[in-house]
Motif scaffolding. Structure first.
Motif, mmCIF file in Angstrom:
data_model
loop_
_atom_site.group_PDB
_atom_site.id
_atom_site.type_symbol
_atom_site.label_atom_id
_atom_site.label_comp_id
_atom_site.label_asym_id
_atom_site.label_seq_id
_atom_site.Cartn_x
_atom_site.Cartn_y
_atom_site.Cartn_z
ATOM 1 N N SER A 1 0.832 -1.208 0.000
ATOM 2 C CA SER A 1 0.000 0.000 0.000
ATOM 3 C C SER A 1 0.865 1.256 0.000
ATOM 4 O O SER A 1 2.058 1.203 0.316
ATOM 5 C CB SER A 1 -0.906 0.005 1.237
ATOM 6 N N LYS A 2 0.258 2.386 -0.339
ATOM 7 C CA LYS A 2 0.990 3.657 -0.331
ATOM 8 C C LYS A 2 1.460 3.987 1.085
ATOM 9 O O LYS A 2 2.552 4.534 1.280
ATOM 10 C CB LYS A 2 0.105 4.772 -0.880
ATOM 11 N N GLU A 3 0.619 3.671 2.053
ATOM 12 C CA GLU A 3 0.992 3.947 3.446
ATOM 13 C C GLU A 3 2.220 3.137 3.854
ATOM 14 O O GLU A 3 3.132 3.667 4.517
ATOM 15 C CB GLU A 3 -0.178 3.620 4.378
ATOM 16 N N LYS A 4 2.255 1.882 3.435
ATOM 17 C CA LYS A 4 3.397 1.045 3.793
ATOM 18 C C LYS A 4 4.652 1.489 3.046
ATOM 19 O O LYS A 4 5.748 1.506 3.604
ATOM 20 C CB LYS A 4 3.105 -0.418 3.486
ATOM 21 N N LEU A 5 4.482 1.891 1.783
ATOM 22 C CA LEU A 5 5.624 2.393 1.009
ATOM 23 C C LEU A 5 6.202 3.650 1.644
ATOM 24 O O LEU A 5 7.423 3.824 1.711
ATOM 25 C CB LEU A 5 5.202 2.666 -0.434
ATOM 26 N N MET A 6 5.340 4.536 2.122
ATOM 27 C CA MET A 6 5.807 5.755 2.785
ATOM 28 C C MET A 6 6.515 5.418 4.099
ATOM 29 O O MET A 6 7.515 6.055 4.459
ATOM 30 C CB MET A 6 4.636 6.703 3.052
ATOM 31 N N GLU A 7 6.000 4.429 4.796
ATOM 32 C CA GLU A 7 6.637 4.012 6.055
ATOM 33 C C GLU A 7 8.021 3.419 5.781
ATOM 34 O O GLU A 7 8.987 3.693 6.508
ATOM 35 C CB GLU A 7 5.755 2.992 6.765
ATOM 36 N N ILE A 8 8.110 2.626 4.718
ATOM 37 C CA ILE A 8 9.412 2.057 4.334
ATOM 38 C C ILE A 8 10.374 3.167 3.936
ATOM 39 O O ILE A 8 11.547 3.174 4.349
ATOM 40 C CB ILE A 8 9.233 1.056 3.176
ATOM 41 N N ALA A 9 9.887 4.142 3.141
ATOM 42 C CA ALA A 9 10.735 5.254 2.697
ATOM 43 C C ALA A 9 11.244 6.065 3.883
ATOM 44 O O ALA A 9 12.431 6.411 3.955
ATOM 45 C CB ALA A 9 9.955 6.146 1.730
ATOM 46 N N GLY A 10 10.346 6.373 4.829
ATOM 47 C CA GLY A 10 10.759 7.148 5.995
ATOM 48 C C GLY A 10 11.776 6.412 6.848
ATOM 49 O O GLY A 10 12.746 7.005 7.336
ATOM 50 N N THR A 11 11.566 5.115 7.039
ATOM 51 C CA THR A 11 12.506 4.311 7.819
ATOM 52 C C THR A 11 13.867 4.262 7.145
ATOM 53 O O THR A 11 14.916 4.398 7.798
ATOM 54 C CB THR A 11 11.961 2.879 7.990
ATOM 55 N N TYR A 12 13.856 4.091 5.835
ATOM 56 C CA TYR A 12 15.117 4.028 5.085
ATOM 57 C C TYR A 12 15.876 5.351 5.189
ATOM 58 O O TYR A 12 17.089 5.359 5.444
ATOM 59 C CB TYR A 12 14.822 3.695 3.620
ATOM 60 N N MET A 13 15.190 6.458 5.000
ATOM 61 C CA MET A 13 15.849 7.773 5.061
ATOM 62 C C MET A 13 16.428 8.030 6.452
ATOM 63 O O MET A 13 17.517 8.606 6.589
ATOM 64 C CB MET A 13 14.867 8.875 4.669
ATOM 65 N N GLY B 1 8.219 -3.856 -14.370
ATOM 66 C CA GLY B 1 7.574 -5.109 -14.021
ATOM 67 C C GLY B 1 7.606 -5.414 -12.538
ATOM 68 O O GLY B 1 7.088 -6.443 -12.112
ATOM 69 N N HIS B 2 8.218 -4.556 -11.746
ATOM 70 C CA HIS B 2 8.286 -4.770 -10.302
ATOM 71 C C HIS B 2 7.905 -3.475 -9.589
ATOM 72 O O HIS B 2 8.129 -2.380 -10.115
ATOM 73 C CB HIS B 2 9.707 -5.191 -9.890
ATOM 74 N N PRO B 3 7.319 -3.538 -8.408
ATOM 75 C CA PRO B 3 6.976 -2.318 -7.668
ATOM 76 C C PRO B 3 8.231 -1.600 -7.185
ATOM 77 O O PRO B 3 9.180 -2.237 -6.734
ATOM 78 C CB PRO B 3 6.138 -2.843 -6.492
ATOM 79 N N HIS B 4 8.236 -0.295 -7.296
ATOM 80 C CA HIS B 4 9.390 0.471 -6.821
ATOM 81 C C HIS B 4 8.987 1.923 -6.587
ATOM 82 O O HIS B 4 8.019 2.415 -7.150
ATOM 83 C CB HIS B 4 10.555 0.389 -7.810
ATOM 84 N N ILE B 5 9.761 2.577 -5.744
ATOM 85 C CA ILE B 5 9.535 3.992 -5.458
ATOM 86 C C ILE B 5 10.833 4.754 -5.677
ATOM 87 O O ILE B 5 11.933 4.197 -5.595
ATOM 88 C CB ILE B 5 9.038 4.215 -4.011
ATOM 89 N N HIS B 6 10.698 6.040 -5.986
ATOM 90 C CA HIS B 6 11.833 6.935 -6.131
ATOM 91 C C HIS B 6 11.749 8.000 -5.042
ATOM 92 O O HIS B 6 10.670 8.555 -4.799
ATOM 93 C CB HIS B 6 11.834 7.600 -7.509
ATOM 94 N N ILE B 7 12.883 8.284 -4.426
ATOM 95 C CA ILE B 7 12.944 9.300 -3.371
ATOM 96 C C ILE B 7 13.889 10.405 -3.836
ATOM 97 O O ILE B 7 15.033 10.141 -4.224
ATOM 98 C CB ILE B 7 13.440 8.711 -2.038
ATOM 99 N N VAL B 8 13.405 11.647 -3.805
ATOM 100 C CA VAL B 8 14.189 12.808 -4.247
ATOM 101 C C VAL B 8 14.526 13.655 -3.026
ATOM 102 O O VAL B 8 13.646 14.022 -2.245
ATOM 103 C CB VAL B 8 13.400 13.649 -5.267
ATOM 104 N N SER B 9 15.817 13.978 -2.864
ATOM 105 C CA SER B 9 16.232 14.797 -1.722
ATOM 106 C C SER B 9 17.504 15.551 -2.070
ATOM 107 O O SER B 9 17.974 15.516 -3.223
ATOM 108 C CB SER B 9 16.436 13.919 -0.479
ATOM 109 N N ILE B 10 18.082 16.228 -1.088
ATOM 110 C CA ILE B 10 19.302 17.021 -1.281
ATOM 111 C C ILE B 10 20.295 16.742 -0.145
ATOM 112 O O ILE B 10 19.912 16.229 0.909
ATOM 113 C CB ILE B 10 19.002 18.534 -1.339
ATOM 114 N N LYS B 11 21.571 17.123 -0.388
ATOM 115 C CA LYS B 11 22.643 16.828 0.563
ATOM 116 C C LYS B 11 22.951 17.985 1.510
ATOM 117 O O LYS B 11 23.787 17.840 2.399
ATOM 118 C CB LYS B 11 23.916 16.469 -0.215
#
Length: 419
Positions: free
Chosen positions: A80-92, A111-121
């Motif tokens: 789900s989008k909620e779980k993807l956001m939770e995974i993204a936040g944990t990873y960051m 062909g596989h689920p994936h997300i892109h995260i955009v940020s700055i240094k």
């Protein structure tokens, strides 16, 4: 889960890449981190300006943008989008970007689920985030912990399989000249360049050609070659170009010759441990069947995840061979593995026999038509002529075009005047 981290010099280019995906329905911005408002309440200008304002605090950081993709197993399509956001936040958080502003995009073009995260240094206090070895250290640790925490398919378990996870571009469904062609090429480049270990443009082409894409450098006397330019183009099943070629510099991740040459040097060392696997697979195929022909060898190696690519003349004479190991993501010209794995030796070991799909031995057919004793072997002069006429030369660092060579200034002898 597999994490891929890229940095760049333009946050605007990375942001626009993902927003363009959204505009054509290939992606969706599903969330944000450390923004003053929810993502649904922001327009594109507000999203981008958050990054640009922080970057103004430290203009000395040239590679200031970060583009991360988190890739999940095809069986995990129900995330789900909620779980993807939770995974993204944990990873960051785990890689040290938990306090940075970031945007999360869910892409739907693979062909596989994936997300892109955009940020700055650049941090809020103007300091720079050190990303030295972040992939091997923080990211790898974070990946393993997240796989356990969220019960995801582990990346290590997928490495043991020999299934090839790329499919050729379906050229029939591409509208040439539109953004769709560029998107199709970009998808293949994103899947190949960061992951496969190649050391020449020829080896890179061996992989790209499997997916109906080709990289072009131009002839030695062309402006593109002299300026170290590259083009990427879609090709059909017969390796014929289709549509308009696209400049390397127009892709947001810039797969230019300069960037590729840096990978060439790193890959020379990184692929050494994987040479033994390809050699052993070839030797085992001959050990089980000493009378194996080339077609049978191809099929056996493909079961091991190794594709065999031949370089042939217009008369279909084989003069080169390349092995693409999809399991270890390594590409080897035959001669790199050893003399016994080069084209001439492989032809000898296979008895110079290769069977066409209809079951005919076409080497024998060509032999009969041309009246030659052994068409699989040609003289050095003939080989050079074929190479010159068929192949486009790869960039050679020592090559200096005649037009760029400075004229040697004649030295005057002592006592000699200009009159």
């Amino acid at each position: 889960m597999v994490a891929v981290i890229n940095t760049g010099r333009s946050i605007r280019a990375i942001f626009n890449y993902n927003e363009n995906k959204v505009s054509v329905g290939a992606a969706q911005c599903i969330g944000e981190g450390n923004y003053p408002m929810d993502v649904q309440d922001m327009n594109a200008s507000v999203k981008l300006n958050m990054f640009l304002k922080l970057l103004e605090l430290n203009e000395n950081v040239t590679r200031n943008s970060v583009h991360i993709s988190l890739n999940f197993d095809p069986s995990e399509k129900e995330l789900s989008k909620e779980k993807l956001m939770e995974i993204a936040g944990t990873y960051m958080d785990k890689i040290g970007f938990g306090d940075q502003p970031y945007l999360v995009y869910q892409h739907h073009d693979a062909g596989h689920p994936h997300i892109h995260i955009v940020s700055i240094k650049v941090k809020a206090d103007g300091s720079r985030i050190d990303m030295q070895n972040i992939g091997k250290n923080q990211s790898e640790t974070a990946r393993k912990e997240i796989e356990t925490q969220f019960n995801l398919v582990r990346a290590e378990s997928k490495k043991k399989t020999t299934a090839i996870d790329l499919k050729p571009v379906n050229v029939l469904k591409i509208n040439y000249g539109n953004s769709d062609s560029k998107k199709a090429i970009a998808g293949i480049l994103n899947a190949v360049i960061p992951h496969y270990k190649f050391t020449t443009l020829g080896e890179l082409n061996a992989v790209l050609n499997l997916y109906n894409v080709s990289v072009l450098q131009g002839k030695e006397d062309s402006k593109m070659f002299l300026h170290k330019g590259l083009l990427y183009q879609i090709i059909n099943a017969d390796k014929k170009p289709i549509g308009v070629p696209i400049k390397a510099s127009s892709f947001h991740f810039r797969p230019t010759l300069k960037a590729l040459e840096q990978k060439f040097e790193a890959n020379k060392k990184n692929r050494i441990p994987d040479m033994k696997r390809v050699r052993n697979s070839i030797d085992m195929a001959f050990l089980k069947n000493s009378n194996i022909n080339l077609d049978e060898l191809e099929k056996k190696l493909l079961k091991e995840g190794i594709a065999v690519i031949y370089r042939q003349s217009s008369q279909r004479l084989i003069y080169g061979i390349t092995y693409v190991d999809h399991t270890t993501k390594c590409v080897f010209n035959g001669s790199v593995l050893g003399v016994q794995y080069a084209a001439k030796a492989m032809l000898e070991r296979c008895g110079n026999v290769r069977v066409k799909p209809d079951g005919n031995n076409y080497e024998n057919k060509i032999q009969k038509e041309q009246g030659t004793k052994n068409p699989a072997f040609i003289s050095e002069l003939e080989l050079q002529n074929i190479i010159d006429s068929v192949l486009q030369p790869e960039y050679a660092s020592e090559y200096i075009p005649a037009s760029l060579k400075g004229r040697r200034k004649k030295r005057k002898r002592k006592g000699q005047s200009d009159d």
